[in-house]
Design a protein around this motif. Structure first.
Motif, PDB file in Angstrom:
ATOM      1  N   ILE A  12       2.576   4.852  56.625  1.00  0.00           N
ATOM      2  CA  ILE A  12       1.652   5.969  56.828  1.00  0.00           C
ATOM      3  C   ILE A  12       2.461   7.153  57.341  1.00  0.00           C
ATOM      4  O   ILE A  12       3.267   7.018  58.266  1.00  0.00           O
ATOM      5  N   PHE A  13       2.242   8.307  56.753  1.00  0.00           N
ATOM      6  CA  PHE A  13       2.882   9.531  57.227  1.00  0.00           C
ATOM      7  C   PHE A  13       1.787  10.557  57.513  1.00  0.00           C
ATOM      8  O   PHE A  13       1.020  10.916  56.622  1.00  0.00           O
ATOM      9  N   ASN A  14       1.706  10.984  58.779  1.00  0.00           N
ATOM     10  CA  ASN A  14       0.745  12.002  59.164  1.00  0.00           C
ATOM     11  C   ASN A  14       1.323  12.835  60.303  1.00  0.00           C
ATOM     12  O   ASN A  14       2.511  12.737  60.621  1.00  0.00           O
ATOM     13  N   SER A  15       0.478  13.643  60.938  1.00  0.00           N
ATOM     14  CA  SER A  15       0.973  14.534  61.981  1.00  0.00           C
ATOM     15  C   SER A  15       1.504  13.783  63.192  1.00  0.00           C
ATOM     16  O   SER A  15       2.284  14.325  63.981  1.00  0.00           O
ATOM     17  N   GLN A  16       1.082  12.510  63.372  1.00  0.00           N
ATOM     18  CA  GLN A  16       1.535  11.737  64.525  1.00  0.00           C
ATOM     19  C   GLN A  16       2.882  11.066  64.288  1.00  0.00           C
ATOM     20  O   GLN A  16       3.510  10.587  65.234  1.00  0.00           O
ATOM     21  N   THR A  17       3.328  11.008  63.025  1.00  0.00           N
ATOM     22  CA  THR A  17       4.573  10.330  62.700  1.00  0.00           C
ATOM     23  C   THR A  17       5.767  10.988  63.377  1.00  0.00           C
ATOM     24  O   THR A  17       6.778  10.340  63.641  1.00  0.00           O
ATOM     25  N   VAL A  18       5.671  12.282  63.685  1.00  0.00           N
ATOM     26  CA  VAL A  18       6.806  12.994  64.289  1.00  0.00           C
ATOM     27  C   VAL A  18       7.143  12.445  65.668  1.00  0.00           C
ATOM     28  O   VAL A  18       8.252  12.667  66.170  1.00  0.00           O
ATOM     29  N   TYR A  19       6.213  11.717  66.300  1.00  0.00           N
ATOM     30  CA  TYR A  19       6.466  11.182  67.635  1.00  0.00           C
ATOM     31  C   TYR A  19       7.133   9.812  67.593  1.00  0.00           C
ATOM     32  O   TYR A  19       7.549   9.296  68.636  1.00  0.00           O
ATOM     33  N   ALA A  20       7.225   9.195  66.414  1.00  0.00           N
ATOM     34  CA  ALA A  20       7.726   7.821  66.324  1.00  0.00           C
ATOM     35  C   ALA A  20       9.163   7.707  66.804  1.00  0.00           C
ATOM     36  O   ALA A  20       9.483   6.891  67.674  1.00  0.00           O
ATOM     37  N   PRO A  70      -2.394  15.813  79.551  1.00  0.00           N
ATOM     38  CA  PRO A  70      -3.442  14.838  79.235  1.00  0.00           C
ATOM     39  C   PRO A  70      -2.939  13.584  78.548  1.00  0.00           C
ATOM     40  O   PRO A  70      -3.545  12.532  78.663  1.00  0.00           O
ATOM     41  N   ASN A  71      -1.830  13.660  77.800  1.00  0.00           N
ATOM     42  CA  ASN A  71      -1.401  12.541  76.985  1.00  0.00           C
ATOM     43  C   ASN A  71       0.050  12.211  77.277  1.00  0.00           C
ATOM     44  O   ASN A  71       0.922  13.074  77.191  1.00  0.00           O
ATOM     45  N   ILE A  72       0.328  10.931  77.585  1.00  0.00           N
ATOM     46  CA  ILE A  72       1.687  10.486  77.850  1.00  0.00           C
ATOM     47  C   ILE A  72       2.552  10.652  76.619  1.00  0.00           C
ATOM     48  O   ILE A  72       3.784  10.780  76.704  1.00  0.00           O
ATOM     49  N   ARG A  73       1.935  10.664  75.444  1.00  0.00           N
ATOM     50  CA  ARG A  73       2.681  10.831  74.204  1.00  0.00           C
ATOM     51  C   ARG A  73       3.474  12.134  74.189  1.00  0.00           C
ATOM     52  O   ARG A  73       4.585  12.204  73.677  1.00  0.00           O
ATOM     53  N   ASP A  74       2.921  13.189  74.762  1.00  0.00           N
ATOM     54  CA  ASP A  74       3.605  14.478  74.773  1.00  0.00           C
ATOM     55  C   ASP A  74       4.867  14.428  75.624  1.00  0.00           C
ATOM     56  O   ASP A  74       5.907  14.994  75.258  1.00  0.00           O
ATOM     57  N   ILE A  75       4.786  13.747  76.782  1.00  0.00           N
ATOM     58  CA  ILE A  75       5.965  13.600  77.629  1.00  0.00           C
ATOM     59  C   ILE A  75       7.003  12.744  76.933  1.00  0.00           C
ATOM     60  O   ILE A  75       8.196  13.077  76.881  1.00  0.00           O
ATOM     61  N   ASN A 111      -2.059  21.796  66.352  1.00  0.00           N
ATOM     62  CA  ASN A 111      -3.195  21.029  66.867  1.00  0.00           C
ATOM     63  C   ASN A 111      -3.636  21.477  68.244  1.00  0.00           C
ATOM     64  O   ASN A 111      -4.395  20.774  68.918  1.00  0.00           O
ATOM     65  N   ALA A 112      -3.177  22.640  68.710  1.00  0.00           N
ATOM     66  CA  ALA A 112      -3.490  23.103  70.057  1.00  0.00           C
ATOM     67  C   ALA A 112      -4.982  23.253  70.332  1.00  0.00           C
ATOM     68  O   ALA A 112      -5.467  22.846  71.382  1.00  0.00           O
ATOM     69  N   PRO A 113      -5.793  23.819  69.419  1.00  0.00           N
ATOM     70  CA  PRO A 113      -7.196  24.047  69.751  1.00  0.00           C
ATOM     71  C   PRO A 113      -7.976  22.781  70.016  1.00  0.00           C
ATOM     72  O   PRO A 113      -8.747  22.727  70.967  1.00  0.00           O
ATOM     73  N   GLY A 114      -7.769  21.753  69.227  1.00  0.00           N
ATOM     74  CA  GLY A 114      -8.576  20.543  69.432  1.00  0.00           C
ATOM     75  C   GLY A 114      -7.787  19.297  69.209  1.00  0.00           C
ATOM     76  O   GLY A 114      -8.314  18.310  68.714  1.00  0.00           O
ATOM     77  N   GLY A 115      -6.510  19.329  69.545  1.00  0.00           N
ATOM     78  CA  GLY A 115      -5.652  18.234  69.210  1.00  0.00           C
ATOM     79  C   GLY A 115      -5.651  17.077  70.174  1.00  0.00           C
ATOM     80  O   GLY A 115      -5.006  16.084  69.976  1.00  0.00           O
ATOM     81  N   GLY A 116      -6.397  17.162  71.247  1.00  0.00           N
ATOM     82  CA  GLY A 116      -6.466  16.047  72.183  1.00  0.00           C
ATOM     83  C   GLY A 116      -5.212  15.839  73.004  1.00  0.00           C
ATOM     84  O   GLY A 116      -4.923  14.757  73.433  1.00  0.00           O
ATOM     85  N   HIS A 117      -4.456  16.885  73.237  1.00  0.00           N
ATOM     86  CA  HIS A 117      -3.257  16.768  74.034  1.00  0.00           C
ATOM     87  C   HIS A 117      -3.582  16.865  75.514  1.00  0.00           C
ATOM     88  O   HIS A 117      -2.756  16.684  76.323  1.00  0.00           O
TER      89      HIS A 117
END
Length: 424
Positions: free
Chosen positions: A205-213, A350-355, A418-424
């Motif tokens: 799967i490749f989507n906008s979240q793949t960049v964090y892998a 809000p999200n540990i993923r960002d750190i 994804n800043a406006p509603g990206g859930g960060h």
């Protein structure tokens, strides 16, 4: 010791499976672990040739003050990210433990169920006194306890896979915790895909979240700042023996990461949350075994945070006050400053993923790819630049630069997009 350094990131690797894919994450996990082990080889060889067993000192010998500052800054950022991950666990899990122990259903307006307040309280009452100690005599006990905790956590994850049906086959409600209070549950029955599709693993799967892998996996395998101190204390010290220790530790953590992420994903598929224990609470809120796991994990991470503060404080003290005698006032100010900064990160991000994403793409990439190879090229004089070893180190250095710049660029683009509603 190396296993203790690596172990706690298992909680968050499940997100890498849930949002990306099975085979893609397996491939990335394999390559990152191999690259990390290779960088340990470069670091040990450089330490023998460069005549120093301090990461910062190798940086100073290779590139002067710039190299020392780069190494020190990368180590500090990496350890702050690790501290943040532990405090995120406290923030999200402690309210659920208190709620279960006190049998509270209505959580509105209760300050002691607010994760932000609880993180501050735990930091002030438990973490700060332990962090102010000058010596780490309890390190052996806490590291062993933390590793046992993770093994217990892994066993529970594997067992629960065979007890919980596929989310598409039950009325499965997901509760997301926002600022320590439970939001309105949202049922994810009635997917866009068919029920059978929802219970099938997706391999690529490749989507906008793949960049964090890649950044998350890179962050998960960083133990390099502690390699040289461990090497120095190893009885009958030799580079070969230290590499054997590293291989065993990396393989053990590879299996732990793989099994926890795999069975977490195969239990909830694409609905696994960033913090896996939160996903279990959605279907098994009164499960005693999960409550025990939460308590064990909370004890382990609370005792681990002071251990992570020590190298940060040591690095800052070495940079600012290397020639000065020990001062309790300076010792206390640096410790409190580190804790305050980390708590602010945990409260306002809000999200540990960002750190994980930011530090994995910057500090972790520096510590695994760029610095070991750069130190090796600069300090190991007996090999020519045309040798296989130097060419391999040069390729590794260029790969690290590509990984760091590419990951940082993609993460920043994802934040902007994804800043406006990206859930960060």
């Amino acid at each position: 010791m190396q296993m203790w350094i690596l172990k706690t990131r298992t909680f968050y690797l499940n997100r890498t499976w849930g949002r990306r894919s099975m085979k893609l994450t397996l491939i990335l996990l394999t390559f990152v672990s191999i690259f990390s082990l290779y960088s340990v080889h470069l670091l040990l060889k450089t330490a023998n040739e460069g005549g120093s067993l301090l990461y910062e000192q190798l940086g100073h010998k290779a590139f002067g003050m710039v190299g020392k500052l780069t190494a020190s800054g990368s180590i500090t950022m990496q350890n702050i990210g690790a501290m943040s991950s532990y405090l995120f666990i406290v923030k999200y899990e402690l309210p659920l433990v208190i709620q279960a122990l006190m049998n509270i259903e209505d959580t509105n307006g209760l300050w002691y169920l607010n994760g932000d307040y609880l993180v501050l309280l735990v930091s002030l009452v438990l973490i700060l006194p332990l962090s102010l100690l000058r010596n780490l005599g309890y390190l052996g006990y806490t590291s062993g306890l933390s590793l046992l905790c993770m093994m217990f956590f892994l066993i529970v994850v594997i067992c629960k896979k065979f007890q919980i049906p596929c989310p598409a086959e039950i009325a499965f409600l997901v509760n997301e915790t926002v600022n320590g209070s439970l939001a309105q549950p949202a049922a994810f029955v009635g997917f866009n895909r068919t029920e059978s599709d929802s219970c099938q693993p997706r391999y690529f799967i490749f989507n906008s979240q793949t960049v964090y892998a890649v950044p998350i996996l890179t962050f998960s395998f960083v133990c390099h700042p502690a390699i040289l101190p461990i090497y120095e204390e190893l009885k009958g010290r030799s580079r070969r023996r230290m590499m054997n220790v590293s291989k065993i530790s990396f393989f053990a953590m590879f299996l732990m990461y793989l099994l926890a992420a795999l069975f977490g994903y195969l239990t909830f598929y694409e609905h696994v949350e960033s913090e896996l224990l939160h996903t279990y609470s959605s279907v098994m809120e009164t499960d005693i075994l999960l409550l025990i796991v939460r308590l064990a994990v909370l004890v382990a991470v609370t005792l681990t945070v002071p251990v992570v503060i020590f190298p940060i404080r040591s690095s800052i003290t070495h940079l600012l006050c290397a020639s000065k005698e020990f001062s309790w006032w300076r010792h206390s100010v640096i410790t409190v400053s580190i804790l305050v900064f980390t708590n602010l990160l945990v409260i306002f991000v809000p999200n540990i993923r960002d750190i994980f994403g930011f530090i994995g793409a910057s500090a972790a990439a520096m510590l695994i790819f760029i610095l070991p190879s750069a130190f090796y090229i600069k300090l190991v004089k007996k090999e020519s630049m045309k040798s296989v070893q130097k060419i391999g180190a040069m390729f590794f250095l260029l790969s690290g630069i590509v990984v760091m710049t590419g990951s940082m660029a993609l993460i920043v683009l994802d934040w902007v997009h994804n800043a406006p509603g990206g859930g960060h």
